[in-house]
Design a protein around this motif. Structure first.
Motif, mmCIF file in Angstrom:
data_model
loop_
_atom_site.group_PDB
_atom_site.id
_atom_site.type_symbol
_atom_site.label_atom_id
_atom_site.label_comp_id
_atom_site.label_asym_id
_atom_site.label_seq_id
_atom_site.Cartn_x
_atom_site.Cartn_y
_atom_site.Cartn_z
ATOM 1 N N UNK A 65 0.949 -1.169 0.171
ATOM 2 C CA UNK A 65 0.099 0.032 0.073
ATOM 3 C C UNK A 65 0.852 1.241 -0.149
ATOM 4 N N UNK A 66 0.901 2.002 -0.985
ATOM 5 C CA UNK A 66 1.984 2.727 -1.150
ATOM 6 C C UNK A 66 1.858 4.157 -0.243
ATOM 7 N N UNK A 83 1.575 -2.559 -11.856
ATOM 8 C CA UNK A 83 1.890 -3.973 -12.206
ATOM 9 C C UNK A 83 2.819 -4.871 -10.909
ATOM 10 N N UNK A 84 3.725 -4.016 -10.545
ATOM 11 C CA UNK A 84 4.587 -4.596 -9.459
ATOM 12 C C UNK A 84 3.846 -4.937 -8.004
ATOM 13 N N UNK A 85 2.859 -3.705 -7.772
ATOM 14 C CA UNK A 85 1.890 -4.342 -6.428
ATOM 15 C C UNK A 85 1.318 -5.332 -6.745
ATOM 16 N N UNK A 100 10.092 -4.794 -2.747
ATOM 17 C CA UNK A 100 11.306 -4.198 -3.080
ATOM 18 C C UNK A 100 11.570 -3.301 -4.119
ATOM 19 N N UNK A 101 10.906 -3.654 -5.324
ATOM 20 C CA UNK A 101 11.036 -2.696 -6.478
ATOM 21 C C UNK A 101 9.799 -1.937 -6.747
ATOM 22 N N UNK A 102 8.645 -2.460 -6.181
ATOM 23 C CA UNK A 102 7.311 -1.282 -6.379
ATOM 24 C C UNK A 102 7.676 -0.353 -5.525
ATOM 25 N N UNK A 103 8.081 -0.406 -4.326
ATOM 26 C CA UNK A 103 8.167 1.002 -3.734
ATOM 27 C C UNK A 103 9.151 1.909 -4.241
#
Length: 394
Positions: free
Chosen positions: A148-149, A325-327, A333-336
């Motif tokens: 959750x960003x 897409x990464x979420x 580790x990549x999405x954030x």
């Protein structure tokens, strides 16, 4: 018999134009091929022949107050047909860039955005701002659990403070530049053919509203022959931004009016609009870059000023789509970090809107409104009929 007129050429201005990319302007021998082949240029005082002449003479004040510099849609048909290789499209592109620098308030920001040596600073500013706010909120680490960003970059105070302030900054700087341009056009531009009795609302509807419709349809880009492919790219970029703006407005309304937090499920129509906007923006950016690379100088000599904008637009679209897409792939580790980069790109685009290539949206629109007001229609053989509700005063 016409009266003689004393010309005062500005040689420094000519040298400055050449340094910005108009290196071949002295090759022009005034054959008028450029004005003849340009399907966007009006029949009344067509461009870019007169601009080429004024450039050769270094008539700085006349050129920098010329609305036709912005009426040029940069298709470079004139450049492709020029028998002397004078590259009129590059000359007008150079004048547009110089006008951005001149109208920009504060001016030093425009110079930072325009020069490669300042690239670390112009990107470093949003990076530093985000990191300071995140540090104050204690979120300088990858959160655990569901992606959750807002756990990484909090809605308050980071998003709710930084981006509204950025928007206010961009609007204020844009308004200052447009005001400078409009006052200059009224003082030095062509005379108004007919004046109509309009209320302020009618004036906005007829002149601003009509111009916006033209822009949304991109009808003048369709008139270009040699570089018609540019219409598709530019049209996609425009509508990509529009769809993403609609998505942002809907999400903001959901959060602040209805208390509905993101992320939304893929079945939500707001998601459909946002994803479509991102894809269209990416497609348009890729087409624009491909056009520049494949056609080379036929598409105009691309400078750092143009390339920076195109690459940031592409990065904005790609990082935004990858963030989702990464979420979904549950790769925190990549999405954030990807979300962080996306916000930096978004901040860059809008904070520097009045100072970058993006500002052509402001100044071309202003020039097109002025052309309508002056009774000059873009496109050969086209005339502006007075609206039925208006009463003319000659």
């Amino acid at each position: 018999m016409s009266q003689p007129r004393l010309l005062d050429p500005d040689l420094d201005f000519i040298r400055e134009m050449k340094s910005y990319g108009a290196v071949d302007l002295k090759k022009c021998f005034q054959c008028a091929t450029c004005s003849v082949v340009c399907n966007v240029s009006p029949d009344d005082r067509p461009f870019p022949r007169k601009e080429m002449l004024w450039s050769q003479w270094g008539l700085k004040e006349r050129l920098l107050a010329d609305p036709d510099v912005w009426l040029c849609h940069q298709c470079h048909d004139c450049t492709n047909y020029c028998p002397r290789g004078a590259r009129p499209g590059d000359v007008l592109s150079t004048l547009q860039r110089m006008n951005v620098m001149r109208y920009a308030t504060p001016n030093f920001v425009a110079r930072m955005v325009a020069e490669p040596k300042f690239l670390p600073i112009v990107f470093g500013i949003p990076v530093l701002i985000l990191l300071v706010f995140m540090a104050a909120c204690g979120t300088l680490r990858i959160p655990e659990g569901e992606i959750i960003y807002r756990k990484f970059i909090p809605q308050w105070p980071v998003v709710d403070v930084i981006f509204p302030i950025t928007a206010i900054w961009a609007v204020a700087c844009s308004a200052a530049g447009i005001r400078k341009m409009w006052l200059e056009l009224k003082a030095m531009g062509p005379e108004i053919k007919k004046e109509y009795k309009y209320s302020p609302l009618e004036w906005v509807t007829v002149y601003v509203g009509g111009t916006i419709v033209d822009i949304l349809k991109h009808q003048f880009f369709k008139l270009c022959d040699a570089n018609r492919f540019r219409f598709v790219a530019h049209f996609n970029i425009l509508w990509g931004f529009i769809l993403l703006a609609i998505t942002t407005a809907c999400v903001a309304a959901g959060v602040y009016l209805f208390g509905k937090q993101t992320p939304y499920p893929l079945s939500n129509p707001i998601k459909w609009i946002g994803n479509l906007g991102a894809v269209i923006l990416i497609v348009g950016s890729v087409l624009a870059i491909k056009n520049r690379l494949s056609k080379g100088e036929k598409a105009g000599r691309a400078t750092y000023f143009e390339w920076l904008f195109l690459w940031v637009v592409l990065a904005t679209g790609i990082t935004g789509l990858l963030t989702e897409l990464l979420r979904l792939a549950n790769s925190p580790t990549i999405a954030y970090p990807m979300y962080f980069v996306h916000l930096v790109c978004v901040w860059f685009l809008f904070a520097y809107l009045p100072f970058s290539k993006f500002s052509h949206m402001l100044y071309r629109t202003t020039a097109m409104v002025y052309a309508r007001w002056a009774g000059r229609a873009l496109g050969k053989g086209v005339d502006i009929a007075p609206p039925a509700m208006a009463t003319s005063e000659h």
